[in-house]
Design a protein around this motif. Structure first.
Motif, mmCIF file in Angstrom:
data_model
loop_
_atom_site.group_PDB
_atom_site.id
_atom_site.type_symbol
_atom_site.label_atom_id
_atom_site.label_comp_id
_atom_site.label_asym_id
_atom_site.label_seq_id
_atom_site.Cartn_x
_atom_site.Cartn_y
_atom_site.Cartn_z
ATOM 1 N N ARG A 1 0.829 -1.209 0.000
ATOM 2 C CA ARG A 1 0.000 0.000 0.000
ATOM 3 C C ARG A 1 0.864 1.259 0.000
ATOM 4 N N LEU A 2 1.931 1.213 0.768
ATOM 5 C CA LEU A 2 2.818 2.371 0.828
ATOM 6 C C LEU A 2 3.378 2.682 -0.541
ATOM 7 N N TRP A 3 3.921 1.664 -1.219
ATOM 8 C CA TRP A 3 4.579 1.921 -2.493
ATOM 9 C C TRP A 3 3.595 2.176 -3.621
ATOM 10 N N ASP A 4 2.389 1.603 -3.522
ATOM 11 C CA ASP A 4 1.364 1.958 -4.506
ATOM 12 C C ASP A 4 1.025 3.443 -4.404
ATOM 13 N N GLY A 5 0.923 3.949 -3.150
ATOM 14 C CA GLY A 5 0.627 5.362 -2.970
ATOM 15 C C GLY A 5 1.730 6.253 -3.486
ATOM 16 N N LEU A 6 2.976 5.861 -3.229
ATOM 17 C CA LEU A 6 4.100 6.644 -3.722
ATOM 18 C C LEU A 6 4.170 6.609 -5.239
ATOM 19 N N ARG A 7 3.799 5.471 -5.814
ATOM 20 C CA ARG A 7 3.834 5.384 -7.270
ATOM 21 C C ARG A 7 2.851 6.365 -7.901
ATOM 22 N N LYS A 8 1.658 6.488 -7.315
ATOM 23 C CA LYS A 8 0.677 7.419 -7.858
ATOM 24 C C LYS A 8 1.200 8.842 -7.839
ATOM 25 N N ALA A 9 2.007 9.148 -6.831
ATOM 26 C CA ALA A 9 2.535 10.505 -6.704
ATOM 27 C C ALA A 9 3.764 10.740 -7.561
ATOM 28 N N GLY A 10 4.312 9.677 -8.137
ATOM 29 C CA GLY A 10 5.598 9.831 -8.801
ATOM 30 C C GLY A 10 5.644 9.369 -10.238
ATOM 31 N N ARG A 11 4.531 9.449 -10.976
ATOM 32 C CA ARG A 11 4.525 8.954 -12.349
ATOM 33 C C ARG A 11 5.444 9.770 -13.252
ATOM 34 N N SER A 12 5.602 11.063 -12.972
ATOM 35 C CA SER A 12 6.518 11.862 -13.783
ATOM 36 C C SER A 12 7.960 11.447 -13.536
ATOM 37 N N VAL A 13 8.255 11.043 -12.294
ATOM 38 C CA VAL A 13 9.591 10.543 -11.985
ATOM 39 C C VAL A 13 9.825 9.224 -12.708
ATOM 40 N N GLU A 14 8.815 8.343 -12.686
ATOM 41 C CA GLU A 14 8.907 7.086 -13.431
ATOM 42 C C GLU A 14 9.299 7.340 -14.878
ATOM 43 N N ALA A 15 8.540 8.202 -15.537
ATOM 44 C CA ALA A 15 8.769 8.451 -16.964
ATOM 45 C C ALA A 15 10.164 9.005 -17.214
ATOM 46 N N ALA A 16 10.621 9.902 -16.335
ATOM 47 C CA ALA A 16 11.954 10.477 -16.520
ATOM 48 C C ALA A 16 13.034 9.415 -16.390
ATOM 49 N N MET A 17 12.902 8.509 -15.407
ATOM 50 C CA MET A 17 13.894 7.458 -15.221
ATOM 51 C C MET A 17 13.895 6.487 -16.400
ATOM 52 N N VAL A 18 12.692 6.113 -16.850
ATOM 53 C CA VAL A 18 12.595 5.179 -17.970
ATOM 54 C C VAL A 18 13.153 5.805 -19.237
ATOM 55 N N LYS A 19 12.873 7.065 -19.472
ATOM 56 C CA LYS A 19 13.410 7.725 -20.660
ATOM 57 C C LYS A 19 14.936 7.738 -20.609
ATOM 58 N N HIS A 20 15.501 8.038 -19.448
ATOM 59 C CA HIS A 20 16.959 8.111 -19.334
ATOM 60 C C HIS A 20 17.608 6.763 -19.613
ATOM 61 N N TYR A 21 17.087 5.706 -18.994
ATOM 62 C CA TYR A 21 17.721 4.397 -19.108
ATOM 63 C C TYR A 21 17.286 3.619 -20.356
ATOM 64 N N GLY A 22 16.100 3.907 -20.887
ATOM 65 C CA GLY A 22 15.547 3.031 -21.906
ATOM 66 C C GLY A 22 15.493 3.556 -23.316
ATOM 67 N N PHE A 23 15.656 4.891 -23.517
ATOM 68 C CA PHE A 23 15.355 5.453 -24.820
ATOM 69 C C PHE A 23 16.397 6.472 -25.257
ATOM 70 N N GLY A 24 16.369 6.743 -26.570
ATOM 71 C CA GLY A 24 17.156 7.818 -27.127
ATOM 72 C C GLY A 24 16.478 9.157 -26.880
#
Length: 361
Positions: free
Chosen positions: A220-243
């Motif tokens: 529950r804790l990490w699900d809540g943090l994930r909802k608050a951090g989707r922009s962080v998710e996208a930034a990390m994935v773009k850095h590591y995964g894409f051109g």
């Protein structure tokens, strides 16, 4: 400025970035909710519905989720294309390849690796490169028991494919026309390097798995943090995964797959990815048409990994895609799709059986 070329490990850089951003979901119900929210339900550019869905029982009892596409007019002489996805991803990541291959008239088998996507949860003991090679054998036996095959693997899925070839060389000799290895590695040097310096990397490798398991238990804790951090998710994935020019839609699609992967699965696979050595298994691929593709800005499996594969498989066709990261099948689908179709054509022209070149006693 040139992008940093750290060997971040097959999806592990993404997986640990997820943990650091407090964004990974654990638990089957949450994973399914996240996967079902993907634009994969009949609408949008990533929409796709398979012709058949099945569960395949692995040798240790884990149920593997398998989907089959069967376009009309497929003849027995045309190969079935089997697609194996990468670490922290799912079969959803192959949607653009499935569309192209269906249009070209090929039967397609896609599957979720253990503890990924819609497949069952594995214990840590069986989250090994050897086991997932056998998992692929089980999927083929159930979903494509006859006829020629073309095997395509991305990232850890490429390792799965090479492991399968080494453990089941008779199937390779008798049925496999061609193999594509996309953004992957056969080892040769430590894969799990996070670019934080040798000392910190070693500490993360030693203590990271336990940390991820503990984080995953607090759903529950990490699900809540994930909802608050989707922009962080996208930034990390773009850095590591894409051109640099990757469309936001495919970054979001990738982030949803990555951050829906169980953290205990990330933890269980990490040591095996770090110790990877599939050079001997690659011997079984000799005599088969091979395509090796990599993005020149891949931070997960940088270009030296694809070059190392080609050193051991000098007959392979090798292409390095410019301005492209690890998720090349989503970032450059037109080029990847055309190369896969060309590979299949070469494999069909070469035919079977394969010589036992390079085989060991």
């Amino acid at each position: 400025m040139a992008r940093r070329s750290a060997m971040a490990g097959v999806g592990v850089g993404l997986g640990l970035a997820a943990a650091g951003a407090a964004a990974a979901a654990g638990g089957l119900a949450a994973r399914r909710r996240s996967l079902e929210s993907l634009p994969y339900d009949g609408t949008g550019p990533f929409a796709h519905r398979p012709d058949k869905v099945m569960q395949v029982r692995a040798s240790d009892g884990v149920d593997l989720h398998v989907e089959i596409d069967e376009p009309e007019g497929v003849t027995p002489d045309r190969p079935t294309v089997v697609l194996s996805h990468g670490f922290t991803l799912s079969l959803v990541g192959w949607v653009l390849q499935r569309k192209a291959l269906i249009k070209a008239g090929y039967r397609i088998v896609t599957w979720d690796q253990r503890s990924h996507g819609m497949s069952g949860r594995s214990d840590a003991e069986h989250c090994t490169i050897e086991q997932i090679g056998d998992d692929l054998a089980a999927v083929i036996a159930a979903a494509a028991p006859e006829g020629p095959l073309v095997l395509v693997g991305h990232s850890m899925g490429g390792m799965t494919t090479v492991s399968f070839c080494g453990r089941h060389p008779e199937i390779v000799r008798e049925r496999v026309l061609a193999i594509a290895l996309l953004g992957t590695s056969i080892g040769g040097e430590g894969l799990v390097t996070l670019g934080m310096g040798p000392a910190l990397d070693i500490l993360l490798l030693r203590f990271g798995p336990g940390l991820l398991v503990n984080i995953g238990a607090r759903q529950r804790l990490w699900d809540g943090l994930r909802k608050a951090g989707r922009s962080v998710e996208a930034a990390m994935v773009k850095h590591y995964g894409f051109g640099p020019d990757a469309p936001p839609a495919i970054i979001r699609l990738s982030a949803d797959m990555i951050f829906s992967t169980r953290l205990d699965a990330v933890a269980a696979f990490m040591p095996h990815l770090h110790a990877l050595d599939l050079v001997d298994e690659a011997v079984a691929i000799h005599g088969v048409e091979v395509l090796v593709m990599n993005g020149d800005q891949d931070e997960i499996t940088p270009p030296q990994h694809s070059r190392y594969i080609v050193q051991h498989l000098p007959h392979a066709e090798h292409e390095l895609l410019p301005e492209t990261g690890h998720m090349l099948q989503l970032e450059q689908p037109a080029r990847v799709n055309q190369q896969l179709l060309d590979l299949i054509d070469r494999g069909m022209r070469a035919g079977l059986p394969h010589p036992r070149t390079g085989a060991t006693a």
